[in-house]
Design a protein around this motif. Structure first.
Motif, mmCIF file in Angstrom:
data_model
loop_
_atom_site.group_PDB
_atom_site.id
_atom_site.type_symbol
_atom_site.label_atom_id
_atom_site.label_comp_id
_atom_site.label_asym_id
_atom_site.label_seq_id
_atom_site.Cartn_x
_atom_site.Cartn_y
_atom_site.Cartn_z
ATOM 1 N N ALA A 211 -39.684 4.957 -20.458
ATOM 2 C CA ALA A 211 -38.353 4.379 -20.271
ATOM 3 C C ALA A 211 -37.312 5.436 -19.928
ATOM 4 O O ALA A 211 -36.463 5.225 -19.064
ATOM 5 C CB ALA A 211 -37.936 3.612 -21.530
ATOM 6 N N ILE A 212 -37.388 6.588 -20.583
ATOM 7 C CA ILE A 212 -36.351 7.600 -20.342
ATOM 8 C C ILE A 212 -36.647 8.452 -19.115
ATOM 9 O O ILE A 212 -35.741 9.036 -18.528
ATOM 10 C CB ILE A 212 -36.174 8.515 -21.572
ATOM 11 N N ALA A 226 -33.580 3.122 -24.900
ATOM 12 C CA ALA A 226 -32.116 3.200 -24.891
ATOM 13 C C ALA A 226 -31.579 3.959 -26.099
ATOM 14 O O ALA A 226 -30.424 4.395 -26.088
ATOM 15 C CB ALA A 226 -31.521 1.799 -24.864
ATOM 16 N N LEU A 227 -32.401 4.120 -27.123
ATOM 17 C CA LEU A 227 -31.958 4.872 -28.289
ATOM 18 C C LEU A 227 -31.613 6.308 -27.925
ATOM 19 O O LEU A 227 -30.747 6.928 -28.552
ATOM 20 C CB LEU A 227 -33.047 4.849 -29.376
ATOM 21 N N GLY A 244 -28.132 1.708 -35.858
ATOM 22 C CA GLY A 244 -28.716 1.353 -34.568
ATOM 23 C C GLY A 244 -30.233 1.442 -34.581
ATOM 24 O O GLY A 244 -30.920 0.597 -33.991
ATOM 25 N N SER A 245 -30.772 2.441 -35.256
ATOM 26 C CA SER A 245 -32.231 2.583 -35.343
ATOM 27 C C SER A 245 -32.855 1.399 -36.069
ATOM 28 O O SER A 245 -33.906 0.890 -35.659
ATOM 29 C CB SER A 245 -32.578 3.883 -36.059
ATOM 30 N N LEU A 246 -32.219 0.951 -37.148
ATOM 31 C CA LEU A 246 -32.746 -0.198 -37.883
ATOM 32 C C LEU A 246 -32.682 -1.475 -37.057
ATOM 33 O O LEU A 246 -33.589 -2.307 -37.123
ATOM 34 C CB LEU A 246 -31.966 -0.379 -39.185
ATOM 35 N N LEU A 247 -31.623 -1.636 -36.293
ATOM 36 C CA LEU A 247 -31.522 -2.814 -35.428
ATOM 37 C C LEU A 247 -32.613 -2.815 -34.366
ATOM 38 O O LEU A 247 -33.140 -3.873 -34.001
ATOM 39 C CB LEU A 247 -30.142 -2.861 -34.773
ATOM 40 N N ILE A 248 -32.960 -1.642 -33.865
ATOM 41 C CA ILE A 248 -34.023 -1.548 -32.867
ATOM 42 C C ILE A 248 -35.392 -1.824 -33.495
ATOM 43 O O ILE A 248 -36.269 -2.444 -32.882
ATOM 44 C CB ILE A 248 -33.992 -0.158 -32.210
#
Length: 274
Positions: A211-212, A226-227, A244-248
């Motif tokens: 992805a990156i 996207a992280l 944000g990491s937990l949401l992902i």
């Protein structure tokens, strides 16, 4: 074989220890995410005033509504096709045993030994020459190919243990090869199919490297990819980064918890037959 009480207690203690070691990082992320934005939490200390709004702030800051759509599109492009092709090839290698199936099986086994990191450079130039850079197809098409060896071997392990009497009875009733696959063997392969789909979903959703490297626009990446952009923007805000990491991670945990029974059933089925 008789298991003593001492061995049972040791086994349970090891399982509890393993569970604690597995859950502890998630607890640390969760506690850190509740601290005030911009602070540097110390260890696992619970904040005096938990900031539950950090999750909403991280969701909006990372544009996760768009990332959810992008990840869902990539998953829908990778998982169904990988499961379909892997199942058909696994049936051919494991049950039909077509001429040259042993050589073909060895080729797929060799495919498992190729790491993503070793393929990323030639893959980049190939995707570039196809004009697919910075599109979701740059993630979808390579992942389908990279998942094929595992998908084929996973499904072959199921079909190779299916009794030949099923196929012989269906052949006597006039079933073609396609009917044999679609109506007889495919319904019996539901545990293996569901567990394979779960694994491919988890690997696709959490795909980071492709992805990156192949997609510059964060809105066209997977959530895990996207992280990297989110970390570059909010890397100094540890609580927001943890939120944000937990949401992902949340969608993968939810999917696994919902389908864990089927996944375990497939593993046990393979161990009993193997």
């Amino acid at each position: 074989m008789i298991v003593t009480r001492r061995e049972t207690l040791i086994g349970r203690a090891l399982l509890v220890l393993l569970m604690v070691l597995t859950v502890l990082p998630f607890i640390s992320l969760f506690v850190t995410a509740l601290h005030p934005s911009g602070t540097y939490p110390d260890g696992l200390s619970w904040p005096s005033n938990p900031q539950w709004g950090n999750f909403a702030d991280a969701f909006s800051a990372a544009n996760m509504d768009r990332l959810l759509v992008s990840s869902a599109l990539i998953v829908l492009g990778v998982v169904p096709l990988s499961v379909l092709f892997g199942t058909m090839a696994g049936f051919a290698f494991g049950h039909l045993r077509m001429p040259g199936h042993r050589i073909g099986f060895l080729v797929f086994v060799l495919g498992l030994t190729l790491p993503f990191e070793g393929l990323i450079t030639p893959l980049y130039y190939q995707v570039r020459d196809l004009g697919l850079l910075n599109t979701r197809w740059a993630i979808i098409l390579p992942l389908i190919g990279l998942f094929m060896p595992f998908s084929v071997l996973w499904m072959r392990a199921h079909f190779v243990n299916m009794p030949d009497e099923l196929s012989e009875a269906a052949r006597i009733d006039g079933a073609s090869t396609w009917q044999l696959f679609w109506r007889v063997h495919l319904p019996l392969a539901k545990p293996a199919l569901s567990s394979l789909a779960i694994l491919l979903f988890l690997w696709t959703w959490n795909q980071f490297l492709l992805a990156i490297v192949l997609v510059d626009d964060p809105a066209k990446r997977t959530m895990a990819g996207a992280l990297g952009a989110f970390q570059g923007q909010w890397g100094t805000d540890i609580p927001l980064l943890c939120a944000g990491s937990l949401l992902i991670l949340a969608p993968t945990l939810i999917i696994f918890l919902i389908f864990q029974r089927r996944f375990v059933a497939a593993l046990l089925q393979g161990s009993l037959k193997g």
